[in-house]
Scaffold this motif. Structure first.
Motif, PDB file in Angstrom:
ATOM      1  N   ILE A 531       0.875  -1.109   0.076  1.00 12.52           N
ATOM      2  CA  ILE A 531      -0.015  -0.036  -0.018  1.00 12.52           C
ATOM      3  C   ILE A 531       0.883   1.289  -0.072  1.00 12.52           C
ATOM      4  O   ILE A 531       0.649   2.177  -0.761  1.00 12.52           O
ATOM      5  CB  ILE A 531      -0.947   0.220   1.167  1.00 12.52           C
ATOM      6  N   LEU A 532       1.923   1.230   0.710  1.00 13.28           N
ATOM      7  CA  LEU A 532       2.786   2.329   1.026  1.00 13.28           C
ATOM      8  C   LEU A 532       3.371   2.718  -0.537  1.00 13.28           C
ATOM      9  O   LEU A 532       3.615   3.840  -1.109  1.00 13.28           O
ATOM     10  CB  LEU A 532       3.786   2.094   1.712  1.00 13.28           C
ATOM     11  N   GLU A 533       3.790   1.611  -1.208  1.00 15.62           N
ATOM     12  CA  GLU A 533       4.502   1.714  -2.458  1.00 15.62           C
ATOM     13  C   GLU A 533       3.404   2.272  -3.501  1.00 15.62           C
ATOM     14  O   GLU A 533       3.782   3.146  -4.319  1.00 15.62           O
ATOM     15  CB  GLU A 533       4.888   0.257  -3.033  1.00 15.62           C
ATOM     16  N   THR A 534       2.222   1.826  -3.520  1.00 15.57           N
ATOM     17  CA  THR A 534       1.132   2.290  -4.396  1.00 15.57           C
ATOM     18  C   THR A 534       1.018   4.023  -4.173  1.00 15.57           C
ATOM     19  O   THR A 534       1.016   4.761  -4.801  1.00 15.57           O
ATOM     20  CB  THR A 534      -0.209   1.557  -4.378  1.00 15.57           C
ATOM     21  N   GLU A 535       0.891   4.171  -2.792  1.00 19.97           N
ATOM     22  CA  GLU A 535       0.667   5.528  -2.519  1.00 19.97           C
ATOM     23  C   GLU A 535       1.948   6.450  -2.826  1.00 19.97           C
ATOM     24  O   GLU A 535       1.705   7.716  -3.537  1.00 19.97           O
ATOM     25  CB  GLU A 535       0.279   5.647  -0.840  1.00 19.97           C
ATOM     26  N   ILE A 536       3.124   6.049  -2.948  1.00 22.74           N
ATOM     27  CA  ILE A 536       4.249   6.646  -3.174  1.00 22.74           C
ATOM     28  C   ILE A 536       4.178   7.035  -4.759  1.00 22.74           C
ATOM     29  O   ILE A 536       4.320   8.143  -5.292  1.00 22.74           O
ATOM     30  CB  ILE A 536       5.574   6.256  -2.848  1.00 22.74           C
ATOM     31  N   LYS A 537       3.886   5.832  -5.475  1.00 23.24           N
ATOM     32  CA  LYS A 537       3.782   5.997  -6.989  1.00 23.24           C
ATOM     33  C   LYS A 537       2.591   7.388  -7.250  1.00 23.24           C
ATOM     34  O   LYS A 537       2.914   7.613  -8.304  1.00 23.24           O
ATOM     35  CB  LYS A 537       3.347   4.789  -7.559  1.00 23.24           C
ATOM     36  N   LYS A 538       1.477   6.970  -6.857  1.00 21.03           N
ATOM     37  CA  LYS A 538       0.367   7.990  -6.946  1.00 21.03           C
ATOM     38  C   LYS A 538       0.965   9.256  -6.643  1.00 21.03           C
ATOM     39  O   LYS A 538       0.374  10.156  -7.357  1.00 21.03           O
ATOM     40  CB  LYS A 538      -0.835   7.404  -6.442  1.00 21.03           C
ATOM     41  N   ALA A 564       0.303   5.553  12.896  1.00 21.88           N
ATOM     42  CA  ALA A 564       1.059   4.320  13.058  1.00 21.88           C
ATOM     43  C   ALA A 564       2.400   4.623  14.133  1.00 21.88           C
ATOM     44  O   ALA A 564       2.546   3.605  14.630  1.00 21.88           O
ATOM     45  CB  ALA A 564       1.744   4.169  11.349  1.00 21.88           C
ATOM     46  N   SER A 565       2.649   5.973  14.408  1.00 22.22           N
ATOM     47  CA  SER A 565       3.724   5.977  15.561  1.00 22.22           C
ATOM     48  C   SER A 565       3.233   5.733  16.535  1.00 22.22           C
ATOM     49  O   SER A 565       3.898   5.248  17.681  1.00 22.22           O
ATOM     50  CB  SER A 565       4.357   7.538  15.147  1.00 22.22           C
ATOM     51  N   HIS A 566       1.880   6.006  16.733  1.00 21.48           N
ATOM     52  CA  HIS A 566       1.234   5.859  18.190  1.00 21.48           C
ATOM     53  C   HIS A 566       0.962   4.395  18.195  1.00 21.48           C
ATOM     54  O   HIS A 566       0.987   3.710  19.353  1.00 21.48           O
ATOM     55  CB  HIS A 566       0.205   6.507  18.361  1.00 21.48           C
ATOM     56  N   ILE A 567       0.672   3.733  17.112  1.00 17.49           N
ATOM     57  CA  ILE A 567      -0.067   2.200  17.462  1.00 17.49           C
ATOM     58  C   ILE A 567       1.121   1.256  17.324  1.00 17.49           C
ATOM     59  O   ILE A 567       1.401   0.473  18.283  1.00 17.49           O
ATOM     60  CB  ILE A 567      -0.974   1.885  16.193  1.00 17.49           C
ATOM     61  N   TYR A 568       2.329   1.365  16.597  1.00 19.02           N
ATOM     62  CA  TYR A 568       3.359   0.478  16.309  1.00 19.02           C
ATOM     63  C   TYR A 568       4.616   1.115  16.706  1.00 19.02           C
ATOM     64  O   TYR A 568       5.767   0.286  16.828  1.00 19.02           O
ATOM     65  CB  TYR A 568       3.497  -0.054  14.704  1.00 19.02           C
ATOM     66  N   GLY A 569       4.584   2.218  16.990  1.00 17.82           N
ATOM     67  CA  GLY A 569       6.081   2.977  17.470  1.00 17.82           C
ATOM     68  C   GLY A 569       6.664   3.868  16.406  1.00 17.82           C
ATOM     69  O   GLY A 569       6.333   3.708  15.277  1.00 17.82           O
ATOM     70  N   PRO A 570       7.573   4.747  16.807  1.00 15.86           N
ATOM     71  CA  PRO A 570       8.102   5.892  16.044  1.00 15.86           C
ATOM     72  C   PRO A 570       8.993   4.970  14.952  1.00 15.86           C
ATOM     73  O   PRO A 570       9.390   5.674  13.904  1.00 15.86           O
ATOM     74  CB  PRO A 570       8.751   6.659  16.787  1.00 15.86           C
ATOM     75  N   GLU A 571       9.553   3.920  15.071  1.00 16.38           N
ATOM     76  CA  GLU A 571      10.649   3.090  14.154  1.00 16.38           C
ATOM     77  C   GLU A 571       9.936   2.155  13.144  1.00 16.38           C
ATOM     78  O   GLU A 571      10.553   1.518  12.751  1.00 16.38           O
ATOM     79  CB  GLU A 571      11.546   2.423  15.094  1.00 16.38           C
ATOM     80  N   PHE A 572       8.523   2.011  13.298  1.00 19.24           N
ATOM     81  CA  PHE A 572       7.825   1.452  12.259  1.00 19.24           C
ATOM     82  C   PHE A 572       8.183   1.700  10.854  1.00 19.24           C
ATOM     83  O   PHE A 572       8.277   2.911  10.449  1.00 19.24           O
ATOM     84  CB  PHE A 572       6.333   1.468  12.522  1.00 19.24           C
ATOM     85  N   SER A 573       8.351   0.795   9.989  1.00 19.12           N
ATOM     86  CA  SER A 573       8.810   1.123   8.612  1.00 19.12           C
ATOM     87  C   SER A 573       8.177   1.978   7.842  1.00 19.12           C
ATOM     88  O   SER A 573       8.443   2.958   7.102  1.00 19.12           O
ATOM     89  CB  SER A 573       8.750  -0.238   7.918  1.00 19.12           C
ATOM     90  N   VAL A 575       6.361   4.547   9.183  1.00 16.05           N
ATOM     91  CA  VAL A 575       6.662   6.045   9.735  1.00 16.05           C
ATOM     92  C   VAL A 575       8.061   6.390   9.116  1.00 16.05           C
ATOM     93  O   VAL A 575       7.974   7.553   8.545  1.00 16.05           O
ATOM     94  CB  VAL A 575       6.641   5.752  11.307  1.00 16.05           C
ATOM     95  N   THR A 576       9.015   5.724   9.397  1.00 18.81           N
ATOM     96  CA  THR A 576      10.240   6.071   8.985  1.00 18.81           C
ATOM     97  C   THR A 576      10.316   6.533   7.202  1.00 18.81           C
ATOM     98  O   THR A 576      10.953   7.269   6.864  1.00 18.81           O
ATOM     99  CB  THR A 576      11.229   5.039   9.161  1.00 18.81           C
ATOM    100  N   ILE A 577       9.828   5.541   6.630  1.00 13.78           N
ATOM    101  CA  ILE A 577       9.789   5.743   4.986  1.00 13.78           C
ATOM    102  C   ILE A 577       9.114   7.166   4.778  1.00 13.78           C
ATOM    103  O   ILE A 577       9.447   7.901   3.983  1.00 13.78           O
ATOM    104  CB  ILE A 577       9.259   4.753   4.308  1.00 13.78           C
ATOM    105  N   VAL A 578       7.950   7.404   5.288  1.00 16.68           N
ATOM    106  CA  VAL A 578       7.076   8.694   4.863  1.00 16.68           C
ATOM    107  C   VAL A 578       7.980   9.715   5.552  1.00 16.68           C
ATOM    108  O   VAL A 578       7.974  11.037   4.901  1.00 16.68           O
ATOM    109  CB  VAL A 578       5.680   8.461   5.466  1.00 16.68           C
ATOM    110  N   TYR A 579       8.475   9.691   6.683  1.00 19.40           N
ATOM    111  CA  TYR A 579       9.411  10.805   7.358  1.00 19.40           C
ATOM    112  C   TYR A 579      10.721  11.386   6.438  1.00 19.40           C
ATOM    113  O   TYR A 579      10.843  12.405   6.308  1.00 19.40           O
ATOM    114  CB  TYR A 579       9.790  10.402   8.744  1.00 19.40           C
ATOM    115  N   GLY A 580      11.002  10.189   5.894  1.00 18.29           N
ATOM    116  CA  GLY A 580      12.139  10.316   5.028  1.00 18.29           C
ATOM    117  C   GLY A 580      11.784  11.116   3.787  1.00 18.29           C
ATOM    118  O   GLY A 580      12.611  11.911   3.207  1.00 18.29           O
TER     119      GLY A 580
END
Length: 608
Positions: A531-538, A564-573, A575-580
């Motif tokens: 899903i993240l890959e699809t969102e980035i392509k769009k 996601a940072s609240h549910i799975y933590g700030p180092e969740f993949s 979260v980190t990819i979108v932050y980058g």
């Protein structure tokens, strides 16, 4: 042996010779001529000339499918020819399904082939023939077709004929005990009343002629909802695709004058209004018995300007009819015989089975509100909510609570009931969030309601933003004590006590099994790598097409990452990819700072 042979030879001599039967050419041509005449005058005669393999019954089974296909393709002339053969071949077939196919097709073909001609009377006669073909054992079908004929009369302005037809329906003993009889009689008087006072009940900026033309449709949703017929190969209506708006969609409804039953039954969403509506401080008393209700309408209704003002501000889907502000005109409308008969029979319908009484709820509530019986209308809606698990009564109850009880706890409960039945409703969720911002709704409840919406749909960016802010606010203002003290268990007092202090980072409401299942499911539904890959392509595609074209997509990803940072933590993949990605783009500092704030929050759920 010799004598027997001689006797046999004697008989053979006496036997005459066989001569072929010669038929004159005149007889043959006469037979062909008669057969041709039969084929022209009686199309069903052709079915009798078929061979043993292609029998008459087999061809009769094919004709309904051919007719439905021709009507769906709008091939009206060929459909008329096929219908003529089908009519002749099924003269003795009195099944409701076959009759519905034939006469509905006849009405459609006539309407399209002679569209420039007024066929109201002719179609009315088709309904008469149709009703006469229905046997006494099919009472429900006869009642339904009779009501369709009445709707046809009302649609074409034949109100006097419609009134005569409904009076005949009231006097029919065979149909008196059917549960839908009171419903159809009440709806007929309701629509006659709407047509009679359409000018007084409409806003000034609405064309009354347009509203009159849209008063009714012969095949309204109410009739389909109350129909007892099953969809079959003979049904024409099953092939007609009708586009319905989703009840969960957010639409900015304007006040319209369409007062058709289908419009009243559907379209339950309204524009979000976060400001407090006007409160009606003096509601009328609650009417308990039906006798008191009858007396209240017979004795007349007092004019209440405050109530009229509130009803004029009602949501159009609930009350598209605006009561007049003139007291004399108002009393004339409420004391009309059509109005009283509609209320009477719709009240009787509420005692019918739930699937019938549900269809009468909306028009009855409208009439009770216009007549000033607010408490009775609320009581009827509450009874229906307890009887059925359907979205309509709960939406009506919530809309009424907005106007008459805006500050009560009942309003929040109404919104919650709506979301539990239809969790995809964005409108109701935003109203609850507005109550939460005004400190009229608890943090735990709003988080739970948003979670229901996230489970059932793919939310818009604004919902993810509200979800993230609720989680952040939830941890910043957490009231429950999450520190537990464990003693050594000796149970005796001593100068030196041995105990340990444990700090539970997860709030109590998130330790439930349902939240664990949600978090696991959302990993695949909302936060997976695909899903993240699809969102980035769009996002990249929209950004390449125009400047800041991918801003909305970036907002969606950043708000989802905040949750996601609240549910799975700030180092969740995710979260980190979108932050980058936000750091690399650097064109929206606001989104970057917002996500950074959520990542720095040390209180995450850690429920996996």
């Amino acid at each position: 042996m010799v004598k027997t042979e001689v006797k046999t030879e004697m008989f053979e001599d006496i036997k005459p010779d066989k001569q072929p039967c010669v038929v004159s050419s005149d007889v043959v041509s006469d037979r062909k001529f008669k057969r041709t005449l039969l084929c022209v005058s009686k199309p069903s005669y052709l079915l009798g000339l078929l061979g043993p393999r292609n029998s008459r019954s087999e061809y009769l089974k094919r004709l309904p499918k051919i007719l439905r296909e021709l009507i769906r393709n709008r091939n009206w002339r060929d459909a008329s020819s096929v219908l003529s053969v089908l009519m002749q071949g099924t003269m003795r077939d009195g099944s409701p399904a076959m009759n519905r196919l034939k006469y509905e097709s006849h009405i459609q073909i006539l309407s399209h082939l002679q569209s420039c001609k007024n066929n109201a009377d002719e179609i009315g006669k088709i309904y008469d023939t149709w009703i006469g073909k229905i046997g006494k054992q099919h009472k429900e079908e006869k009642l339904l077709v009779w009501f369709e004929q009445i709707c046809h009369f009302i649609e074409h302005g034949m109100d006097s004929v419609a009134e005569s037809a409904v009076i005949s329906m009231m006097q029919n003993r065979d149909l008196a005990m059917l549960p839908r009889t009171n419903l159809f009689i009440g709806l007929t008087f309701y629509r006659l009343w709407c047509r009679k006072f359409v000018a007084e009940l409409q806003p000034e900026d609405v064309d009354c002629s347009e509203s009159i033309s849209n008063v009714s449709e012969p095949r309204s949703d109410i009739m389909v909802e109350c129909s007892v017929k099953e969809e079959s190969v003979y049904s024409v209506e099953s092939e007609v695709s009708v586009k319905h708006e989703s009840e969960s969609s957010v639409m900015n409804y304007k006040r319209t004058s369409h007062i058709s039953i289908s419009d009243l039954a559907e379209g339950m969403d309204v524009k979000v209004k976060l400001e407090s509506p006007q409160h009606y401080t003096n509601p009328p008393r609650l009417y308990v018995t039906s006798e008191e209700n009858e007396d209240s309408f017979q004795n007349g209704v007092s004019f209440d300007p405050a109530l009229i003002q509130i009803l004029g501000d009602m949501d159009p889907w609930l009350l598209p009819l605006i009561p007049p502000e003139d007291p004399d005109c108002y009393r004339k409308i409420v004391n009309d015989s059509y109005f009283k008969e509609a209320v009477r029979y719709l009240r009787l319908t509420m005692q019918s089975p739930r699937h019938v009484s549900l269809a009468a709820l909306h028009p009855l509530v409208q009439l009770l509100l216009i007549g000033g019986h607010v408490d009775e209308a609320m009581k009827v809606v509450e009874q229906m909510c307890n009887k059925v698990h359907d979205i309509k009564p709960f939406r009506i109850k919530a809309a009424m609570a907005e106007k008459f009880h805006p500050k009560s706890t009942m309003l929040a409960k109404c919104y919650e009931d709506v979301l539990k039945i239809d969790p995809t409703c964005v409108t109701t969720l935003k109203k609850l969030y507005g109550m939460f911002l005004e400190d009229g709704y608890s943090r735990e409840s709003i988080v739970e309601m948003i979670a229901l919406h996230v489970e059932a749909s793919f939310p818009e960016p604004e919902i993810w933003k509200e979800f993230a802010s609720c989680l952040l606010l939830f941890f910043e203002n957490l009231d429950e004590d999450r520190m537990s003290i464990c003693f050594d268990g000796s149970g005796e007092e001593s100068n030196q006590q041995n105990f340990s202090v444990r700090y539970n980072p997860t709030p109590k409401m998130f330790t439930d099994t349902s939240w664990t299942l949600r978090a696991k499911w959302w990993l695949n539904r909302h936060f997976s790598s695909e899903i993240l890959e699809t969102e980035i392509k769009k996002f990249e595609k929209l950004e390449a097409e125009e400047e800041n074209g991918g801003l909305e997509m970036m907002r969606l990803m950043s708000y989802k990452a905040a949750c996601a940072s609240h549910i799975y933590g700030p180092e969740f993949s995710y979260v980190t990819i979108v932050y980058g990605l936000l750091e690399n783009k650097c064109y929206n500092i606001e989104l970057l700072n917002s996500l950074q704030t959520h990542r720095r929050n040390f209180n995450c759920l850690h429920i996996l």
